[in-house]
Design a protein around this motif. Sequence first.
Motif, PDB file in Angstrom:
ATOM      1  N   PHE A  33       0.836  -1.201   0.000  1.00 40.69           N
ATOM      2  CA  PHE A  33       0.000   0.000   0.000  1.00 40.69           C
ATOM      3  C   PHE A  33       0.874   1.254   0.000  1.00 40.69           C
ATOM      4  O   PHE A  33       2.058   1.210   0.304  1.00 40.69           O
ATOM      5  CB  PHE A  33      -0.956   0.030   1.200  1.00 40.69           C
ATOM      6  N   MET A  34       0.249   2.365  -0.367  1.00 40.68           N
ATOM      7  CA  MET A  34       0.864   3.685  -0.309  1.00 40.68           C
ATOM      8  C   MET A  34      -0.121   4.594   0.411  1.00 40.68           C
ATOM      9  O   MET A  34      -1.256   4.714  -0.019  1.00 40.68           O
ATOM     10  CB  MET A  34       1.123   4.238  -1.712  1.00 40.68           C
ATOM     11  N   PRO A  35       0.305   5.232   1.513  1.00 51.55           N
ATOM     12  CA  PRO A  35      -0.566   6.243   2.113  1.00 51.55           C
ATOM     13  C   PRO A  35      -0.705   7.421   1.146  1.00 51.55           C
ATOM     14  O   PRO A  35       0.252   7.775   0.462  1.00 51.55           O
ATOM     15  CB  PRO A  35       0.178   6.677   3.374  1.00 51.55           C
ATOM     16  N   GLN A  36      -1.905   8.023   1.093  1.00 50.08           N
ATOM     17  CA  GLN A  36      -2.100   9.163   0.200  1.00 50.08           C
ATOM     18  C   GLN A  36      -1.089  10.247   0.544  1.00 50.08           C
ATOM     19  O   GLN A  36      -0.995  10.669   1.692  1.00 50.08           O
ATOM     20  CB  GLN A  36      -3.516   9.710   0.329  1.00 50.08           C
ATOM     21  N   PRO A  37      -0.287  10.677  -0.442  1.00 49.53           N
ATOM     22  CA  PRO A  37       0.724  11.693  -0.162  1.00 49.53           C
ATOM     23  C   PRO A  37       0.093  13.054   0.113  1.00 49.53           C
ATOM     24  O   PRO A  37      -0.965  13.372  -0.428  1.00 49.53           O
ATOM     25  CB  PRO A  37       1.579  11.722  -1.430  1.00 49.53           C
ATOM     26  N   VAL A  38       0.767  13.857   0.951  1.00 51.29           N
ATOM     27  CA  VAL A  38       0.287  15.205   1.258  1.00 51.29           C
ATOM     28  C   VAL A  38       1.141  16.275   0.582  1.00 51.29           C
ATOM     29  O   VAL A  38       0.829  17.450   0.640  1.00 51.29           O
ATOM     30  CB  VAL A  38       0.238  15.451   2.792  1.00 51.29           C
ATOM     31  N   ASP A  39       2.238  15.868  -0.053  1.00 50.14           N
ATOM     32  CA  ASP A  39       3.060  16.795  -0.831  1.00 50.14           C
ATOM     33  C   ASP A  39       3.635  16.042  -2.029  1.00 50.14           C
ATOM     34  O   ASP A  39       3.019  15.102  -2.511  1.00 50.14           O
ATOM     35  CB  ASP A  39       4.138  17.461   0.035  1.00 50.14           C
ATOM     36  N   ASP A  40       4.828  16.416  -2.504  1.00 55.22           N
ATOM     37  CA  ASP A  40       5.371  15.776  -3.705  1.00 55.22           C
ATOM     38  C   ASP A  40       6.236  14.559  -3.402  1.00 55.22           C
ATOM     39  O   ASP A  40       6.992  14.103  -4.245  1.00 55.22           O
ATOM     40  CB  ASP A  40       6.138  16.789  -4.554  1.00 55.22           C
TER      41      ASP A  40
END
Length: 150
Positions: free
Chosen positions: A38-45
């Motif tokens: 899984f990948m947590p939803q990113p908050v930046d780039d």
Amino acid sequence: MTRRTPLAVVAAVALGAGLALAGCSADSGPELKVSGAFMPQPVDDMAAGFLTVENDGDGADRLTSVTSTISDDVTIHETKNQKMQEVKSFDIPAGGKLDLERGGNHIMFMALKQQPKQGDTVSIELHFEKSDPIKVELPVRETTHNPQKH
């Protein structure tokens, strides 16, 4: 007394060597499978990726790199003493596993080309020292997602 021709002797030696080599090839090598990706939803780039690579084989392997179309700068990191640093590879022992998890070793995606949202999937390819590459789909989860280990 029977006299053997040189060809018969060479054939007998080759047959014996072949049988000896066949007996030595019990090592099936690494047998890798991936779970829990899984990948947590990113908050930046930047983003992180997590997964487990299990090795059910008789031989060890090593994760050497990760590639993805979402970033040209994908690296693998270890976390020691609450500090992360890039590493060249991770060992995957025979009959063991490699856990890439929050607070520990992980995949880093820098300079994202797009911002994946919860519900999307991100395609990656894991590259190993011995095994063929494995394509993995990382489902994008909420930013705080942290599955519990059993």
